[in-house]
Design an enzyme around this catalytic site. Sequence first.
Site, mmCIF file in Angstrom:
data_model
loop_
_atom_site.group_PDB
_atom_site.id
_atom_site.type_symbol
_atom_site.label_atom_id
_atom_site.label_comp_id
_atom_site.label_asym_id
_atom_site.label_seq_id
_atom_site.Cartn_x
_atom_site.Cartn_y
_atom_site.Cartn_z
ATOM 1 N N THR A 20 0.983 -1.250 0.138
ATOM 2 C CA THR A 20 0.008 0.521 0.241
ATOM 3 C C THR A 20 1.027 1.622 -0.122
ATOM 4 O OG1 THR A 20 -1.860 1.396 0.968
ATOM 5 C CG2 THR A 20 0.152 -0.264 2.677
ATOM 6 N N TYR A 42 -2.441 0.130 9.830
ATOM 7 C CA TYR A 42 -2.392 -0.779 8.547
ATOM 8 C C TYR A 42 -0.879 -0.363 8.429
ATOM 9 C CZ TYR A 42 -3.708 -1.048 3.724
ATOM 10 O OH TYR A 42 -3.671 -1.493 2.455
#
Length: 329
Positions: free
Chosen positions: A117, A141
């Site tokens: 990501t 995250y």
Amino acid sequence: MSVLVTGGGGYIGSHMVLGLVDRGEDVVVLDNFTTGFDWLISPAATVVQGDVADGALVGKLVKEHEVDAIVHFAGSIVVPDSVRDPLGYYLNNTARTRDLIAAAVASGVPRFIFSSTAAVYGEAGSEPVREDARLLPLSPYGRSKLMSEMMLEDASAALPLNYAALRYFNVAGADPDGRSGQSTKGATHLIKVANEVVVGKRPFIEMFGTDYATPDGTAVRDYIHVTDLIGAHLAALDHLRAGNGNLVANVGYSRGFSVREVLEVVGRVSGAKLDIRVAPRRAGDSPSVVADSTKLRTSVGWVPKHDDLDSIVADALRWERHLLKRNAS
């Protein structure tokens, strides 16, 4: 030979299965279906319900189906949720990825493609971010994904495993042929939420933060069509199969749109007037994150085919209307 896709019942995973099947690959899906759906998966794939951390199961699948590559999508993806439940994210995204990597090595799988990501960059600034930028994720995250990248790097240095870590920017849209799309309830992705407002699933949409240091005060993101994202995965798989080295690369269009701009496009494409409400910033969100995708384009020859925000929104809206009819039947 076959490819093992973890999380193949999810949004991106189901599109990966379609991309592999479309070019004649044998595909095995491993998914616990906590958030994914079996009906999203191509009927041409073999589907197994189970946990990616189950080393015995992974080893069995590798042996039975002669798996030569694992493409790993299974995990948790909502930034604000990771702030509220960091340990859950480190368990699901990091610890279980470690177990999957160990199973891959123990089973002799030589190639591993990881769903990373742009959140690994944190506050990247207004300019397109390159892979050698500072890695300072703002959320659990992002940290959970960065830790997984580090594990792959270390494992590859010591063991017979080559890998690609693809750092996604904002994935949106749906399969142009209408076979799959984002179907998770309670989704937080901007284009998905806006289209749910269009079809009447939600009464309004919130604009989280209007005081960022961006041209119009709202956060800027690089939105990439899910089909182009899958094209990047297929190119990375071919890259590894050809005997090339490890690859860490951004996947985006190198062009950003603000939240206001995206909502304007949704309104124009749909012909609907959205009820837009201003809300405070969300924890863990960056002001602006735009990809420099030069490395991906030059190293594996990736050429995007759907770089058009109107088309991305239109494909996503078409899928949203399909879901409305499907759930009503």
